[in-house]
Design a protein around this motif. Sequence first.
Motif, PDB file in Angstrom:
ATOM      1  N   LEU A  22       0.666  -1.129  -0.060  1.00 24.87           N
ATOM      2  CA  LEU A  22      -0.212  -0.210   0.080  1.00 24.87           C
ATOM      3  C   LEU A  22       0.865   1.127   0.307  1.00 24.87           C
ATOM      4  CD1 LEU A  22      -2.817   1.001   0.593  1.00 24.87           C
ATOM      5  CD2 LEU A  22      -2.677   1.331   3.168  1.00 24.87           C
ATOM      6  N   GLU A  23       2.164   1.316   0.957  1.00 24.89           N
ATOM      7  CA  GLU A  23       2.969   1.729   0.864  1.00 24.89           C
ATOM      8  C   GLU A  23       3.489   3.059  -0.956  1.00 24.89           C
ATOM      9  OE1 GLU A  23       3.367   0.387   4.669  1.00 24.89           O
ATOM     10  OE2 GLU A  23       3.604  -0.086   3.081  1.00 24.89           O
ATOM     11  N   VAL A  24       3.639   2.212  -1.604  1.00 26.90           N
ATOM     12  CA  VAL A  24       3.967   2.145  -2.667  1.00 26.90           C
ATOM     13  C   VAL A  24       3.378   3.078  -3.412  1.00 26.90           C
ATOM     14  CG1 VAL A  24       4.461   0.933  -5.604  1.00 26.90           C
ATOM     15  CG2 VAL A  24       5.539   0.730  -2.963  1.00 26.90           C
ATOM     16  N   ILE A  25       1.244   2.582  -3.780  1.00 25.32           N
ATOM     17  CA  ILE A  25       0.938   3.553  -4.016  1.00 25.32           C
ATOM     18  C   ILE A  25       0.044   4.729  -3.527  1.00 25.32           C
ATOM     19  CG2 ILE A  25      -2.389   3.197  -4.095  1.00 25.32           C
ATOM     20  CD1 ILE A  25      -2.088  -0.071  -4.403  1.00 25.32           C
ATOM     21  N   MET A  26       0.455   4.549  -1.789  1.00 27.61           N
ATOM     22  CA  MET A  26       0.253   5.853  -1.609  1.00 27.61           C
ATOM     23  C   MET A  26       1.587   7.098  -2.137  1.00 27.61           C
ATOM     24  SD  MET A  26      -0.663   4.683   2.486  1.00 27.61           S
ATOM     25  CE  MET A  26      -0.582   6.154   3.399  1.00 27.61           C
ATOM     26  N   GLY A  27       2.674   6.813  -2.176  1.00 22.17           N
ATOM     27  CA  GLY A  27       3.759   7.550  -2.318  1.00 22.17           C
ATOM     28  C   GLY A  27       3.587   7.616  -3.565  1.00 22.17           C
ATOM     29  N   ALA A  28       3.295   6.990  -4.786  1.00 16.97           N
ATOM     30  CA  ALA A  28       2.743   7.099  -6.255  1.00 16.97           C
ATOM     31  C   ALA A  28       1.980   8.117  -5.956  1.00 16.97           C
ATOM     32  CB  ALA A  28       2.307   6.035  -6.642  1.00 16.97           C
ATOM     33  N   GLY A  29       0.684   7.787  -5.317  1.00 20.15           N
ATOM     34  CA  GLY A  29      -0.532   8.813  -5.266  1.00 20.15           C
ATOM     35  C   GLY A  29      -0.255  10.484  -4.921  1.00 20.15           C
ATOM     36  N   LEU A  30       0.633  10.709  -4.166  1.00 19.69           N
ATOM     37  CA  LEU A  30       1.168  11.364  -3.422  1.00 19.69           C
ATOM     38  C   LEU A  30       2.350  12.501  -4.801  1.00 19.69           C
ATOM     39  CD1 LEU A  30       1.695  10.927   0.256  1.00 19.69           C
ATOM     40  CD2 LEU A  30       0.607  11.936  -0.711  1.00 19.69           C
ATOM     41  N   LEU A  31       3.149  11.946  -5.156  1.00 12.53           N
ATOM     42  CA  LEU A  31       4.227  11.609  -5.861  1.00 12.53           C
ATOM     43  C   LEU A  31       2.983  12.639  -6.896  1.00 12.53           C
ATOM     44  CD1 LEU A  31       6.816  13.022  -6.575  1.00 12.53           C
ATOM     45  CD2 LEU A  31       6.032  11.074  -4.640  1.00 12.53           C
ATOM     46  N   GLY A  32       2.042  11.823  -7.930  1.00 10.99           N
ATOM     47  CA  GLY A  32       0.937  12.527  -8.858  1.00 10.99           C
ATOM     48  C   GLY A  32       0.446  13.627  -8.602  1.00 10.99           C
ATOM     49  N   ILE A  33       0.057  13.473  -6.765  1.00  6.75           N
ATOM     50  CA  ILE A  33      -0.562  14.897  -6.481  1.00  6.75           C
ATOM     51  C   ILE A  33       0.291  16.297  -6.742  1.00  6.75           C
ATOM     52  CG2 ILE A  33      -1.852  16.221  -4.881  1.00  6.75           C
ATOM     53  CD1 ILE A  33      -2.602  13.892  -3.433  1.00  6.75           C
ATOM     54  N   LEU A  34       1.463  16.017  -6.335  1.00  6.97           N
ATOM     55  CA  LEU A  34       2.621  16.601  -6.734  1.00  6.97           C
ATOM     56  C   LEU A  34       3.227  17.029  -7.978  1.00  6.97           C
ATOM     57  CD1 LEU A  34       5.030  18.666  -5.565  1.00  6.97           C
ATOM     58  CD2 LEU A  34       6.400  16.449  -5.527  1.00  6.97           C
ATOM     59  N   ALA A  35       2.779  16.613  -8.300  1.00  7.85           N
ATOM     60  CA  ALA A  35       3.420  16.935 -10.364  1.00  7.85           C
ATOM     61  C   ALA A  35       1.907  17.428 -10.879  1.00  7.85           C
ATOM     62  CB  ALA A  35       3.418  16.011 -11.329  1.00  7.85           C
ATOM     63  N   THR A  36       0.603  17.321  -9.916  1.00  9.94           N
ATOM     64  CA  THR A  36       0.315  18.598 -10.443  1.00  9.94           C
ATOM     65  C   THR A  36      -0.130  19.679 -10.113  1.00  9.94           C
ATOM     66  OG1 THR A  36      -1.542  16.286 -10.826  1.00  9.94           O
ATOM     67  CG2 THR A  36      -2.720  18.744  -9.879  1.00  9.94           C
ATOM     68  N   LEU A  37       0.016  19.647  -8.931  1.00 11.77           N
ATOM     69  CA  LEU A  37       0.511  21.050  -8.668  1.00 11.77           C
ATOM     70  C   LEU A  37       1.421  21.681  -9.048  1.00 11.77           C
ATOM     71  CD1 LEU A  37       0.162  20.081  -4.679  1.00 11.77           C
ATOM     72  CD2 LEU A  37      -1.381  21.494  -5.776  1.00 11.77           C
ATOM     73  N   MET A  38       3.181  21.224  -8.729  1.00 10.24           N
ATOM     74  CA  MET A  38       3.809  21.697  -9.562  1.00 10.24           C
ATOM     75  C   MET A  38       3.298  22.467 -11.209  1.00 10.24           C
ATOM     76  SD  MET A  38       6.982  19.162  -9.184  1.00 10.24           S
ATOM     77  CE  MET A  38       8.682  20.056 -10.096  1.00 10.24           C
ATOM     78  N   ILE A  39       2.939  21.518 -12.213  1.00  5.89           N
ATOM     79  CA  ILE A  39       2.981  22.268 -13.158  1.00  5.89           C
ATOM     80  C   ILE A  39       1.344  23.197 -13.377  1.00  5.89           C
ATOM     81  CG2 ILE A  39       0.420  21.211 -15.327  1.00  5.89           C
ATOM     82  CD1 ILE A  39       1.852  18.650 -14.985  1.00  5.89           C
ATOM     83  N   GLU A  40      -0.179  23.362 -12.438  1.00  4.38           N
ATOM     84  CA  GLU A  40      -0.720  24.381 -12.066  1.00  4.38           C
ATOM     85  C   GLU A  40       0.069  25.512 -11.560  1.00  4.38           C
ATOM     86  OE1 GLU A  40      -3.728  24.710 -12.319  1.00  4.38           O
ATOM     87  OE2 GLU A  40      -3.523  23.239 -14.044  1.00  4.38           O
ATOM     88  N   ASN A  65      -9.969  19.026  -9.675  1.00  5.98           N
ATOM     89  CA  ASN A  65      -8.827  18.957 -10.536  1.00  5.98           C
ATOM     90  C   ASN A  65      -7.667  17.873  -9.986  1.00  5.98           C
ATOM     91  OD1 ASN A  65      -7.363  18.950 -12.846  1.00  5.98           O
ATOM     92  ND2 ASN A  65      -5.850  21.023 -11.570  1.00  5.98           N
ATOM     93  N   LEU A  66      -7.676  18.030  -8.255  1.00  3.93           N
ATOM     94  CA  LEU A  66      -6.721  17.130  -7.717  1.00  3.93           C
ATOM     95  C   LEU A  66      -7.215  15.398  -7.592  1.00  3.93           C
ATOM     96  CD1 LEU A  66      -4.945  19.870  -5.335  1.00  3.93           C
ATOM     97  CD2 LEU A  66      -3.820  18.754  -6.732  1.00  3.93           C
ATOM     98  N   ALA A  67      -8.462  15.086  -7.559  1.00  8.63           N
ATOM     99  CA  ALA A  67      -8.412  14.541  -7.132  1.00  8.63           C
ATOM    100  C   ALA A  67      -9.301  13.721  -8.124  1.00  8.63           C
ATOM    101  CB  ALA A  67     -10.269  14.710  -7.093  1.00  8.63           C
ATOM    102  N   LEU A  68     -10.235  14.487  -9.612  1.00  4.15           N
ATOM    103  CA  LEU A  68      -9.085  13.857 -10.716  1.00  4.15           C
ATOM    104  C   LEU A  68      -7.716  13.321 -10.398  1.00  4.15           C
ATOM    105  CD1 LEU A  68     -10.399  13.136 -13.974  1.00  4.15           C
ATOM    106  CD2 LEU A  68     -10.266  14.856 -14.369  1.00  4.15           C
ATOM    107  N   MET A  69      -6.510  13.972 -11.182  1.00  4.96           N
ATOM    108  CA  MET A  69      -5.389  13.867 -10.175  1.00  4.96           C
ATOM    109  C   MET A  69      -4.726  12.790 -10.255  1.00  4.96           C
ATOM    110  SD  MET A  69      -4.162  15.778 -13.146  1.00  4.96           S
ATOM    111  CE  MET A  69      -6.248  15.338 -13.903  1.00  4.96           C
ATOM    112  N   SER A  70      -5.333  12.448  -8.900  1.00  4.60           N
ATOM    113  CA  SER A  70      -4.969  11.529  -8.114  1.00  4.60           C
ATOM    114  C   SER A  70      -5.366   9.902  -8.386  1.00  4.60           C
ATOM    115  CB  SER A  70      -5.964  11.810  -6.630  1.00  4.60           C
ATOM    116  OG  SER A  70      -5.518  13.116  -6.000  1.00  4.60           O
ATOM    117  N   MET A  71      -7.371  10.456  -8.662  1.00  2.00           N
ATOM    118  CA  MET A  71      -7.920   8.598  -9.645  1.00  2.00           C
ATOM    119  C   MET A  71      -6.451   8.254 -10.659  1.00  2.00           C
ATOM    120  SD  MET A  71     -10.505   7.450  -7.638  1.00  2.00           S
ATOM    121  CE  MET A  71     -10.293   6.340  -9.323  1.00  2.00           C
TER     122      MET A  71
END
Length: 298
Positions: free
Chosen positions: A61-79, A190-196
């Motif tokens: 689960l930690e791998v999925i959580m880590g990837a999800g957090l980085l996905g959100i970070l990537a979205t925030l960086m792009i925005e 938007n963040l919820a969509l990026m998290s999915m």
Amino acid sequence: MTFDSNAFLIIFTGALIAISCGFLGVFMMLRKMSMTGDAISHAVLPGIVIGFFVSGSQRSLEVIMGAGLLGILATLMIEGLRKKAKVQLDASIGITFTLLFAIGIILINLFAYKVDLDQECVLYGEIAYLPIDLWVTKSGLNLGPRITWLAGLNFFFVIGFIYLLFKELILTSFDESFSSVIGINAKGVNLALMSMVSYTTVSSFESVGAILVVALLVVPPATAFLWTKSLMPLLQLTAALGILIAILGYYLAYWIDSSIAGMMVTVAGIFFLLSAIIKGKKPSWLQGTYKAAKPLGI
């Protein structure tokens, strides 16, 4: 050529992944953010490595959580780059995913070079191994292919997400300013969509790989959009294409003895090219002339 249980499981799992990616890709496309999925699929690599360090397993689960957090970070960086630094969207996507992906590769080379964790296991997947990767409980109960369970769980998560936030996704996709005026948190949606998208990407790594997930996020929705401008038919046609891609991709790969996942995406590309030829014009969303009112005719 015979149709056995292994063929059914591979096709069924491939269809679940294609439909899940396609449904999310529809809303990414309507927001003109299709390639953000590409950025997320590469940017989550550091999160996967960190999750592996914490848990010691690639399937935790930690791998999925880590990837999800980085996905959100990537979205925030792009925005942030787009709105605060006034960098164009395509440039902000390129900067974000190359930076985070490079960090992930450096982490692998520095700390994980002796374990079975490399960029190839993230970029490429092989769904043909699905029947032998079984989920066996501690009591010895065999529940079947682990990846099929992951794909099914992700499919229901995506369906539930779209069902619960359907109105919000429509409004924020077509008129973000109006959605903010009526009290919808467009940034949160938007963040919820990026998290999915992040979760879908990670859950599909082992079967089709990150690069091919990007193709499934983009190509089936783009193909469907050539044929319809209404939202519900767009989703339905995307789902139908996902099923056809899985079936034809499997049998063509079997016929020429090639990668099943790669052939599925090749079939998707062929569908798009044939559709573009038949329709005889570029899709309007590529021309920047997409009209928000038409897809609301659901």
